[in-house]
Write a protein that holds these residues in place. Structure first.
Motif, PDB file in Angstrom:
ATOM      1  N   GLU A 151       0.815  -1.216   0.000  1.00 19.49           N
ATOM      2  CA  GLU A 151       0.000   0.000   0.000  1.00 19.49           C
ATOM      3  C   GLU A 151       0.847   1.264   0.000  1.00 19.49           C
ATOM      4  OE1 GLU A 151      -4.096  -0.199   1.988  1.00 19.49           O
ATOM      5  OE2 GLU A 151      -2.802  -1.336   3.360  1.00 19.49           O
ATOM      6  N   LEU A 152       1.987   1.247   0.674  1.00 21.88           N
ATOM      7  CA  LEU A 152       2.807   2.445   0.780  1.00 21.88           C
ATOM      8  C   LEU A 152       3.687   2.674  -0.440  1.00 21.88           C
ATOM      9  CD1 LEU A 152       3.806   2.217   4.531  1.00 21.88           C
ATOM     10  CD2 LEU A 152       2.456   4.030   3.475  1.00 21.88           C
ATOM     11  N   GLY A 153       4.121   1.612  -1.109  1.00 23.11           N
ATOM     12  CA  GLY A 153       4.945   1.770  -2.300  1.00 23.11           C
ATOM     13  C   GLY A 153       6.212   2.562  -2.025  1.00 23.11           C
ATOM     14  N   ASP A 154       6.455   3.594  -2.861  1.00 19.93           N
ATOM     15  CA  ASP A 154       7.677   4.391  -2.727  1.00 19.93           C
ATOM     16  C   ASP A 154       7.701   5.241  -1.468  1.00 19.93           C
ATOM     17  OD1 ASP A 154       8.549   3.362  -5.117  1.00 19.93           O
ATOM     18  OD2 ASP A 154       7.921   5.086  -6.321  1.00 19.93           O
ATOM     19  N   THR A 155       6.563   5.390  -0.798  1.00 16.31           N
ATOM     20  CA  THR A 155       6.530   6.135   0.464  1.00 16.31           C
ATOM     21  C   THR A 155       7.335   5.418   1.545  1.00 16.31           C
ATOM     22  OG1 THR A 155       4.331   6.971  -0.102  1.00 16.31           O
ATOM     23  CG2 THR A 155       4.996   7.182   2.202  1.00 16.31           C
ATOM     24  N   LEU A 156       7.477   4.113   1.411  1.00 13.69           N
ATOM     25  CA  LEU A 156       8.203   3.310   2.390  1.00 13.69           C
ATOM     26  C   LEU A 156       9.704   3.380   2.086  1.00 13.69           C
ATOM     27  CD1 LEU A 156       7.667   1.344   4.798  1.00 13.69           C
ATOM     28  CD2 LEU A 156       7.914  -0.500   3.146  1.00 13.69           C
ATOM     29  N   TRP A 157      10.408   4.243   2.784  1.00 12.49           N
ATOM     30  CA  TRP A 157      11.840   4.411   2.560  1.00 12.49           C
ATOM     31  C   TRP A 157      12.595   3.142   2.950  1.00 12.49           C
ATOM     32  CZ3 TRP A 157      13.928   9.841   4.305  1.00 12.49           C
ATOM     33  CH2 TRP A 157      13.243  10.835   3.589  1.00 12.49           C
ATOM     34  N   PRO A 158      13.636   2.775   2.207  1.00 17.57           N
ATOM     35  CA  PRO A 158      14.413   1.574   2.551  1.00 17.57           C
ATOM     36  C   PRO A 158      14.966   1.601   3.976  1.00 17.57           C
ATOM     37  CG  PRO A 158      14.946   2.284   0.335  1.00 17.57           C
ATOM     38  CD  PRO A 158      14.060   3.349   0.912  1.00 17.57           C
ATOM     39  N   VAL A 159      15.488   2.754   4.423  1.00 20.95           N
ATOM     40  CA  VAL A 159      16.087   2.815   5.767  1.00 20.95           C
ATOM     41  C   VAL A 159      15.025   2.617   6.852  1.00 20.95           C
ATOM     42  CG1 VAL A 159      15.877   5.321   6.045  1.00 20.95           C
ATOM     43  CG2 VAL A 159      17.731   4.103   7.188  1.00 20.95           C
ATOM     44  N   TYR A 160      13.797   2.995   6.561  1.00 19.51           N
ATOM     45  CA  TYR A 160      12.697   2.786   7.509  1.00 19.51           C
ATOM     46  C   TYR A 160      12.454   1.294   7.694  1.00 19.51           C
ATOM     47  CZ  TYR A 160       7.889   3.118   9.361  1.00 19.51           C
ATOM     48  OH  TYR A 160       6.744   3.002  10.116  1.00 19.51           O
ATOM     49  N   ALA A 161      12.454   0.556   6.589  1.00 16.66           N
ATOM     50  CA  ALA A 161      12.196  -0.879   6.660  1.00 16.66           C
ATOM     51  C   ALA A 161      13.381  -1.645   7.243  1.00 16.66           C
ATOM     52  CB  ALA A 161      11.860  -1.407   5.266  1.00 16.66           C
ATOM     53  N   THR A 162      14.607  -1.296   6.843  1.00 16.19           N
ATOM     54  CA  THR A 162      15.772  -2.063   7.313  1.00 16.19           C
ATOM     55  C   THR A 162      16.060  -1.856   8.795  1.00 16.19           C
ATOM     56  OG1 THR A 162      17.264  -0.287   6.583  1.00 16.19           O
ATOM     57  CG2 THR A 162      16.867  -2.097   5.043  1.00 16.19           C
TER      58      THR A 162
END
Length: 266
Positions: A151-162
């Motif tokens: 749902e978030l797509g590009d809004t989900l920054w890689p550093v946020y997830a890692t």
């Protein structure tokens, strides 16, 4: 806090974050003394973006630390060139002999980025943040983040997830009903609460999501006993800059960013 003390602390924070959020293939070097001076370097030939914020080929300097001199810039350039890097950025924060460092960087072929500025903002006061939004802010887990990826797509920054699920990190989302529309994270390092990885999906901007996420992270950091809150943005991101100012953050200093490009120095 003294600007130089703060810049040194944030350079330690940068190295700490890279060790927890960046891929294992990132080359990371803490350099001390001649011929480089005292600096932190990251090298990634696969990330040579033309924009400083996305390019992981970086030198983090706090003025002219012990061991740095007119020849240091040439040695730093060689570090990158030897790894096949054709573009890197020097991030200069407050420290001793700033004018000397500026001169050495420019003499070495680096030019200062003028299209925007890179302010560091601090908040020391302990006061509630007022905000208005119809969105709901919740703390989320690594599992929640993975489920929201589609749902978030590009809004989900890689550093946020890692960084999700790792010690010292707290992650939040703003929801419109059950749908995630904005993200933000807090990390705690030494006595600093660092606000990072904030992003809002385009259709849901100007609904107060980031003001609410800032307020939630401030409350968390104060509960954990942080003596200071810090965040970084760009002047060109006017809405982000104003949101932080409204929440009681004040500019401590501006990082000066210099670019070296092999094409223009051939």
């Amino acid at each position: 806090m003294d600007k130089v003390d703060l810049s040194l602390k944030l350079r330690r924070l940068t190295a700490w974050l890279d060790g927890r959020c960046q891929p294992d293939g990132l080359i990371r070097r803490q350099l001390h003394g001649a011929p480089f001076g005292d600096c932190y370097v990251t090298i990634d030939p696969d990330r040579q973006d033309p924009f400083a914020s996305a390019n992981m080929n970086r030198v983090h300097l706090c003025g002219a630390a012990m061991g740095m001199g007119p020849d240091s810039v040439g040695h730093l350039i060689d570090l990158f060139a030897d790894e096949g890097v054709r573009r890197f950025f020097a991030w200069l924060s407050p420290g001793p002999d700033m004018d000397a460092v500026r001169g050495w960087l420019e003499a070495g072929g680096l030019s200062r980025i003028r299209r925007t500025g890179y302010p560091t903002l601090c908040r020391i006061q302990r006061a509630p943040v007022r905000f208005k939004t119809d969105l709901e802010v919740r703390e989320v887990s690594a599992v929640d983040i993975e489920l929201a990826r589609g749902e978030l797509g590009d809004t989900l920054w890689p550093v946020y997830a890692t960084s999700a699920g790792k010690d010292g990190f707290f992650h939040y989302m703003a929801f419109d009903g059950g749908r995630p529309v904005a993200i933000a994270a807090l990390c705690v390092f030494e006595d600093v609460g660092y606000l990072m990885a904030a992003s809002t999906a385009e259709p849901h901007r100007k609904r107060g999501a980031q003001q609410a996420l800032i307020a939630r992270r401030i409350a968390q950091a104060e509960q954990l006993g942080c003596a200071m809150l810090v965040s970084e943005t760009l002047y060109m991101l006017e809405h982000s800059f104003r949101n932080l100012q409204r929440a009681g953050f004040h500019e401590a200093y501006e990082k000066e960013v210099y670019e070296w490009n092999a094409g223009s120095n051939a």
